[in-house]
Design a protein around this motif. Structure first.
Motif, short mmCIF file in Angstrom:
data_model
loop_
_atom_site.label_atom_id
_atom_site.label_comp_id
_atom_site.label_asym_id
_atom_site.label_seq_id
_atom_site.Cartn_x
_atom_site.Cartn_y
_atom_site.Cartn_z
N ASP B 107 28.67 -2.05 29.50
CA ASP B 107 27.98 -2.03 28.22
C ASP B 107 27.22 -0.71 28.09
N PRO B 108 27.94 0.37 27.77
CA PRO B 108 27.32 1.70 27.82
C PRO B 108 26.32 1.96 26.70
N GLY B 109 26.18 1.03 25.76
CA GLY B 109 25.21 1.24 24.69
C GLY B 109 25.87 1.78 23.43
N PRO B 110 25.09 1.91 22.35
CA PRO B 110 25.69 2.26 21.06
C PRO B 110 26.25 3.67 20.98
N GLU B 111 25.70 4.59 21.79
CA GLU B 111 26.16 5.98 21.65
C GLU B 111 27.36 6.31 22.53
N LEU B 112 27.60 5.45 23.54
CA LEU B 112 28.66 5.77 24.50
C LEU B 112 29.73 4.69 24.50
N ALA B 113 30.90 5.08 24.93
CA ALA B 113 31.98 4.11 25.12
C ALA B 113 32.83 4.57 26.30
N ARG B 114 33.33 3.61 27.04
CA ARG B 114 34.29 3.94 28.09
C ARG B 114 35.67 3.70 27.53
N TRP B 115 36.56 4.64 27.68
CA TRP B 115 37.89 4.43 27.12
C TRP B 115 38.97 4.78 28.14
N GLY B 116 40.11 4.21 27.92
CA GLY B 116 41.21 4.41 28.85
C GLY B 116 40.99 3.56 30.09
N PRO B 117 42.01 3.50 30.93
CA PRO B 117 41.90 2.69 32.14
C PRO B 117 41.04 3.37 33.20
N VAL B 118 40.57 2.57 34.15
CA VAL B 118 39.93 3.14 35.33
C VAL B 118 41.06 3.66 36.23
N THR B 119 40.95 4.93 36.63
CA THR B 119 41.99 5.52 37.48
C THR B 119 41.50 5.52 38.92
N LEU B 120 42.27 4.94 39.81
CA LEU B 120 41.86 4.82 41.21
C LEU B 120 42.63 5.81 42.08
N GLY B 121 41.99 6.34 43.10
CA GLY B 121 42.65 7.27 44.02
C GLY B 121 41.60 8.02 44.84
N ASP B 122 42.08 8.79 45.78
CA ASP B 122 41.17 9.53 46.65
C ASP B 122 40.82 10.87 45.99
N VAL B 123 39.66 10.94 45.46
CA VAL B 123 39.27 12.13 44.70
C VAL B 123 38.65 13.19 45.60
N ASP B 124 37.91 12.76 46.60
CA ASP B 124 37.15 13.73 47.40
C ASP B 124 37.72 13.95 48.80
N ARG B 125 38.94 13.49 49.04
CA ARG B 125 39.66 13.70 50.32
C ARG B 125 38.91 13.10 51.51
N ASP B 126 38.23 11.99 51.28
CA ASP B 126 37.56 11.37 52.42
C ASP B 126 38.36 10.20 52.97
N GLY B 127 39.56 10.01 52.41
CA GLY B 127 40.43 8.97 52.93
C GLY B 127 40.20 7.60 52.32
N THR B 128 39.21 7.46 51.44
CA THR B 128 38.98 6.17 50.79
C THR B 128 39.18 6.30 49.30
N GLY B 129 39.34 5.16 48.68
CA GLY B 129 39.66 5.16 47.26
C GLY B 129 38.43 5.39 46.38
N ASP B 130 38.52 6.36 45.51
CA ASP B 130 37.47 6.63 44.53
C ASP B 130 37.99 6.22 43.15
N ALA B 131 37.27 6.61 42.12
CA ALA B 131 37.70 6.22 40.77
C ALA B 131 37.33 7.30 39.76
N LEU B 132 38.10 7.30 38.69
CA LEU B 132 37.80 8.18 37.55
C LEU B 132 37.61 7.31 36.31
N VAL B 133 36.60 7.60 35.54
CA VAL B 133 36.45 6.95 34.24
C VAL B 133 36.21 8.04 33.20
N VAL B 134 36.60 7.74 31.98
CA VAL B 134 36.35 8.66 30.88
C VAL B 134 35.33 8.03 29.95
N LEU B 135 34.26 8.74 29.71
CA LEU B 135 33.23 8.27 28.78
C LEU B 135 33.30 9.11 27.52
#
Lengths: 175, 349
Positions: B107-135
């Motif tokens: 519930d990002p509030g009236p000024e913000l919205a999250r759109w598109g799917p949550v993208t999962l993957g290793d973003v920082d090369r630490d071997g664990t799964g991270d995520a990307l979101v678009v606001l």
């Protein structure tokens, strides 16, 4: 800063009129005045009187316009080709006559440099003296004189029909 | 030329401008200028600190860890459910009025919205799964946010990957993907040329922030270039004594942008009527100014692809007793490299 709002509401119409003559376009005029007012807003505490604020805003407006000219060179000239014929001078067509003057003058002004246009607006629209115009533009009185002469000469060259229309406008229908 | 007449004419011309209230716009511009100056100062400070070997570790909501040491390659990967239920710290936006700070993604509030799917993957090369979101901030700016699991096990912001600018015609973020470990791929679209191919730009986490490492940095400039021409109008008298003739105007799109609904303005100093119009998006022009000369009309063109031209034919009728005059046809010249041909006059005889 309610005083700033009061100042903006009171003086924007007059500033827009000058800016419109400088730019020839409603949106460009709004942008020019808006930018000048924003700078005034940032300096508001230093400007302790509305007269100072207006002078500061106008000076900023003219400098912005001329500095744009310095950065980008001359404003592109608009080729107007054949302008509308002078209208019939019968009674009842004075509005058409005025409209013709407006169209012709606006296009002629756009064929001047920004600096020439600024000098004309300061001298003949805002009725500043040569010294005041020089002070506002940050140039010498001699530059104001020479730019005024060049601007008028350019107007005559690009829109010779203006003289005729002005005579008609001033004296009324002649036939 | 009489100076008094010039004064009168200038005053008359200045009457054309429409009065508008610029208070809010002036204040907004002032604040943006101040903010840019503060941001420039902050950037300079950050550069100095980075060069000196410092990092902002421990800042609430952010976890700026160095690139994947072995002892951090533990923990469970983030799940979509965790991410969408999380409250994370959103970095500052480029646009004034877009809220930063703690934001609940569900519930990002009236000024913000999250759109598109949550993208999962290793973003920082630490071997664990991270995520990307678009606001998306409702004024139009988007930012890609990378999230990871903080040492305390919660979902936290790793960093801002990239933002776009809410500029009309500007490039914008379309979607995100996680490529091989450590690579964030952002698909960009060109806001000016709808038919342009999408661009794939890659960003990498360097331990303190994201930077672009491959792909184009911008779209080729979109060229706006229109050319307008008109033929003389040949008038003939009809039985009622009116004089009528066809105005044939042609517009060529010499730029690289498809013109969606470009407008041609017609100005003429004498009263006349447009009896018919063929070839435009509508069958009649819009009357912009009628009561106070000059008469001003607007013609909306059909969509015009780059390289194409279109012709509009208007039947002009001058009433009996009125001496016909021509007029001026013009199109917007902002951004046009050759504005001279955006305006043309026509004669009517």
């Amino acid at each position: 800063m309610d005083e700033f709002d009061d100042f903006v509401r009171a003086r924007t119409p007059a500033l827009l009129r000058s800016a419109y003559l400088l730019t020839g376009d409603q949106h460009l005029a709004e942008d020019l005045v808006q930018t000048a007012l924003a700078r005034t807003h940032r300096s508001w505490r230093r400007l302790d009187a509305s007269e100072n604020a207006e002078a500061y805003t106008r000076r900023t407006m003219y400098h912005l316009q001329v500095s744009w000219w310095r950065r980008h060179g001359r404003r592109p000239e608009w080729l107007t080709g054949d302008l509308p014929e002078p209208r019939a001078r019968a009674a009842g067509v004075d509005h058409a006559n005025q409209a013709a003057v407006r169209i012709t003058l606006r296009n002629a002004l756009m064929r001047l440099t920004n600096r020439q246009r600024a000098v004309l607006v300061l001298r003949f629209f805002e009725d500043h003296t040569e010294a005041e115009a020089a002070d506002l533009l940050g140039v010498s009185i001699g530059t104001v004189k020479s730019q005024t002469a060049r601007a008028l000469a350019r107007l005559r060259a690009v829109a010779p029909e203006l003289s005729d229309l002005y005579v008609v406008h001033a004296k009324g229908p002649t036939r | 030329m009489n100076p008094d007449d010039l004064r009168t004419a200038l005053a008359d011309l200045a009457d054309e401008v429409r009065p508008v209230d610029l208070s809010d716009r002036a204040r907004a511009t002032s604040r943006q200028t101040a903010r840019r100056q503060v941001a420039a100062t902050a950037t300079a400070v950050a550069v100095v600190l980075t060069a000196g070997g410092f990092a902002f570790a421990g800042q609430p909501g952010f976890d700026r860890r160095p690139v994947g040491p072995a002892d951090e390659r533990t923990g469970n990967p983030l799940t979509e459910g965790e991410v969408t239920a999380a409250t994370v710290r959103v970095p500052v936006w480029q646009t004034a009025g877009c809220p930063a700070g703690d934001v609940r993604l569900s519930d990002p509030g009236p000024e913000l919205a999250r759109w598109g799917p949550v993208t999962l993957g290793d973003v920082d090369r630490d071997g664990t799964g991270d995520a990307l979101v678009v606001l998306r901030c409702q004024v139009g700016e988007n930012q890609v946010l990378a999230l990871h699991r903080a040492p305390d096990g919660t979902v936290a912001t790793l960093g801002q990957v990239v933002t776009d600018r809410p500029v009309v015609g500007g490039a914008f973020i379309a979607e995100t993907q996680v490529g091989p470990p450590g690579l964030v791929e952002v698909i960009w679209r060109d806001g000016a040329v709808a038919t342009a191919e999408r661009q794939r730009r890659t960003y990498e986490w360097n331990g303190t922030g994201f930077s672009q490492t491959s792909g184009p940095k911008s779209f080729p400039p979109a060229a706006y270039d229109v050319r307008i021409s008109a033929k003389p109008v040949r008038l003939v008298s009809n039985a009622a004594g009116d004089r009528a003739g066809d105005l044939e105007l042609t517009v060529e799109n010499a730029g690289t942008i498809t013109l969606g609904a470009a407008k041609v303005t017609l100005e003429t100093p004498v009263p006349m009527t447009v009896r018919s119009m063929i070839g435009a998006a509508t069958d009649h022009p819009d009357l912009v100014q009628w009561a106070d000369p000059p008469l001003r009309l607007e013609v909306t063109l059909k969509p015009l692809l780059p390289g194409d031209r279109t012709t509009v034919t208007m039947r002009l009728v001058y009433p009996r007793g009125m001496r016909p005059a021509g007029g001026i046809l013009s199109m917007g010249a902002t951004g046009d490299a050759t504005p001279d041909d955006n305006q043309v006059s026509f004669v009517a005889r």
